[in-house]
Design a protein around this motif. Structure first.
Motif, PDB file in Angstrom:
ATOM      1  N   GLU A 216      -2.860 -56.621 -66.746  1.00 26.97           N
ATOM      2  CA  GLU A 216      -2.114 -57.585 -65.947  1.00 26.97           C
ATOM      3  C   GLU A 216      -0.724 -57.178 -65.729  1.00 26.97           C
TER       4      GLU A 216
ATOM      5  N   LEU B  47      -8.687 -53.196 -63.059  1.00 34.55           N
ATOM      6  CA  LEU B  47      -8.253 -54.696 -62.938  1.00 34.55           C
ATOM      7  C   LEU B  47      -8.107 -55.677 -64.712  1.00 34.55           C
TER       8      LEU B  47
ATOM      9  N   TYR C 155      -7.223 -57.787 -69.188  1.00 33.44           N
ATOM     10  CA  TYR C 155      -6.626 -58.356 -68.744  1.00 33.44           C
ATOM     11  C   TYR C 155      -5.693 -57.445 -68.660  1.00 33.44           C
TER      12      TYR C 155
ATOM     13  N   LYS D 153      -6.915 -63.559 -61.814  1.00 30.66           N
ATOM     14  CA  LYS D 153      -7.093 -63.925 -62.256  1.00 30.66           C
ATOM     15  C   LYS D 153      -8.550 -65.095 -61.824  1.00 30.66           C
TER      16      LYS D 153
ATOM     17  N   ILE E 233     -10.180 -62.575 -59.302  1.00 23.52           N
ATOM     18  CA  ILE E 233     -11.313 -61.660 -60.717  1.00 23.52           C
ATOM     19  C   ILE E 233     -12.914 -62.457 -61.304  1.00 23.52           C
TER      20      ILE E 233
ATOM     21  N   MET F 230      -2.655 -56.490 -62.459  1.00 22.92           N
ATOM     22  CA  MET F 230      -2.311 -57.139 -61.497  1.00 22.92           C
ATOM     23  C   MET F 230      -1.541 -57.947 -60.395  1.00 22.92           C
TER      24      MET F 230
END
Length: 159
Positions: free
Chosen positions: A114, A106, A112, A124, A127, A117
């Motif tokens: 995306e 991830l 990140y 976010k 995370i 995710m």
């Protein structure tokens, strides 16, 4: 006839005590025989089996319409099926790919991912919580976050 809210009769209480005293040790015995993997949390499949075992045990103890022997047979059947599926998944990569997911990266070197995710439905904020739990205030170029097959987030930091 209405069901009482607080108390029905002593026979019902006695049934719960007796079935609980017999069903619980039966489940413990079956789990010991089947091995550690039966209650593992490697993936969603294992988690579901664990929840089902608990639900079945409570049904055996509480529900008058489920006789003890039938309930214990149902527990044994679920454990045997779980054992068979895990046995088969260890021996067949094709079968394993049907029932298990793979870990998903991830965050890679602070960036990140995306698309991953969105696919895994991880925010976010989730995370960030995993980063904080691991002692990191924020992502850095040395940081990676992986969504494991059991749904946990693991944070890796390169030295």
């Amino acid at each position: 006839m209405e069901n009482p809210i607080f108390f029905d009769d002593w026979a019902g209480i006695g049934r719960i005590v007796i079935t609980g005293l017999l069903a619980y040790p039966a489940l413990i015995l079956m789990l010991r025989i089947s091995g550690k993997r039966t209650l593992s949390k490697f993936n969603a499949f294992d988690f579901i089996v664990t929840i089902c075992l608990g639900s079945m045990l409570s049904s055996i103890i509480i529900t008058k319409s489920v006789p003890l022997v039938e309930g214990v047979v149902a527990l044994a059947l679920l454990i045997v099926l779980q054992f068979a599926i895990t046995w088969l998944s260890v021996r067949s990569p094709a079968f394993q790919s049907l029932i298990k997911s793979n870990p998903t990266l991830l965050v890679h070197r602070g960036v990140y991912q995306e698309k991953a995710m969105r696919t895994e439905r991880v925010s976010k904020q989730e995370i960030a919580a995993a980063l904080h739990a691991n002692g990191n205030a924020e992502t850095s170029e040395r940081c990676c976050v992986v969504l494991e097959t059991d749904g946990s987030l693991n944070v890796f930091t390169a030295a």
